[in-house]
Structures are given as C-alpha cells and as structure tokens.
Design a protein around this motif. Structure first.
Motif, short mmCIF file in Angstrom:
data_model
loop_
_atom_site.label_atom_id
_atom_site.label_comp_id
_atom_site.label_asym_id
_atom_site.label_seq_id
_atom_site.Cartn_x
_atom_site.Cartn_y
_atom_site.Cartn_z
N UNK A 56 110.96 2.57 -17.73
CA UNK A 56 111.34 2.55 -19.15
C UNK A 56 111.04 1.18 -19.75
N UNK A 57 111.35 0.11 -19.02
CA UNK A 57 111.06 -1.25 -19.50
C UNK A 57 109.56 -1.42 -19.68
N UNK A 58 108.82 -0.96 -18.67
CA UNK A 58 107.36 -1.06 -18.74
C UNK A 58 106.81 -0.26 -19.93
N UNK A 59 107.35 0.93 -20.15
CA UNK A 59 106.90 1.77 -21.27
C UNK A 59 107.20 1.09 -22.61
N UNK A 60 108.38 0.45 -22.71
CA UNK A 60 108.71 -0.27 -23.95
C UNK A 60 107.77 -1.44 -24.17
N UNK A 61 107.51 -2.19 -23.10
CA UNK A 61 106.59 -3.33 -23.23
C UNK A 61 105.19 -2.86 -23.58
N UNK A 62 104.77 -1.77 -22.94
CA UNK A 62 103.44 -1.23 -23.25
C UNK A 62 103.36 -0.76 -24.70
#
Length: 151
Positions: A56-62
C-alpha cells in the motif's frame, strides 16, 4: 528504503518465540514444537500484513510519483504550446513585414517606371516633333516657302 528496515514483530509473537526458546533450553522439545507452530502461523500472518502495508505504501508512492510526472508533463506541454503560438505569431508578423516591404518595393519600381515612361514618351515626342520640323523645313527649302506665315 522499505526493505532496509528489519520487520517489527508484535509483542505477542516475540513472547511466543521467547517461550519457544525457553522450552528448548529446558529440553522440552515437544512443547517447544507446539509453541513454534503457533509462533510460525502468527509470524506468517504478521508478515502478510506487513507485505500488504508495504504494498500500500509503495502504491501510494508510485501514484504520487506518477501524478508528479503527469504534472511535469502538462507543464512541459503548456510551455511547448505557448512557444509554438509565439513562434506562429512571430512568423505571421515577419510575413506581414515582408509583404509590406514587397509592396513598398513594387510601388517604388512602378513609380520609377512611370517616370521613365513619361520621360521616354516626352523624348520620343520631342524627337518626333524635331524630326517633323526638319522634314518640313527640308521641304520648304525645296519648294522655296517658309513655314509659319505668308510674306
């Protein structure tokens, strides 16, 4: 940056692992094996939730990165469009200047041609009158009369 940190396990899991090690040191392997299964299943759950939160963190950053790239692209396209319009405006202005210059040159040439034409016609007329006067004067000498009046 997300993979550099070691996983942060819950107190419950740490407590189960601690009990497992104590039982193993006490050579109570059967009970330690039961505790290990409980701790492993809890670790798998926690690892799954960590992976989900990391995803989820990675998706937000992406998404944030993609949004930033899209904003930069829009700004770049806006600058390109503004410069294209400026270029077209300048080209039209240059075209108008060239057309005006062409008209001015054409007007000057037409004026010079008209002046030269008038001068040429005047020269031709003068030459023609002079030629006619010579012809008349030559005839009058042959006939003996003077042009211009009676005597």
């Amino acid at each position: 940056e997300m993979t550099q940190k070691p996983p942060k396990w819950s107190r419950e899991l740490l407590e189960w692992r601690r009990r497992q090690h104590i039982l193993a040191r006490q050579k109570n392997y059967a009970e330690a094996q039961k505790i290990k299964k409980i701790a492993d299943s809890l670790e798998d759950k926690e690892r799954g939730s960590m992976n989900t939160s990391h995803a989820a963190v990675f998706a937000r950053k992406e998404a944030s990165f993609r949004q930033q790239q899209q904003a930069e692209l829009q700004a770049l396209l806006k600058r390109i469009d503004a410069r294209r319009k400026e270029h077209i405006k300048q080209r039209n202005l240059d075209c108008k200047r060239l057309l005006q210059r062409n008209r001015n040159v054409q007007a000057v040439l037409e004026s010079k041609q008209a002046v030269e034409s008038v001068k040429a016609f005047a020269d031709i007329k003068k030459e023609l009158l002079h030629s006619m006067a010579m012809t008349t004067s030559t005839r009058s000498r042959k006939t003996g009369t003077v042009t211009g009046g009676q005597q």
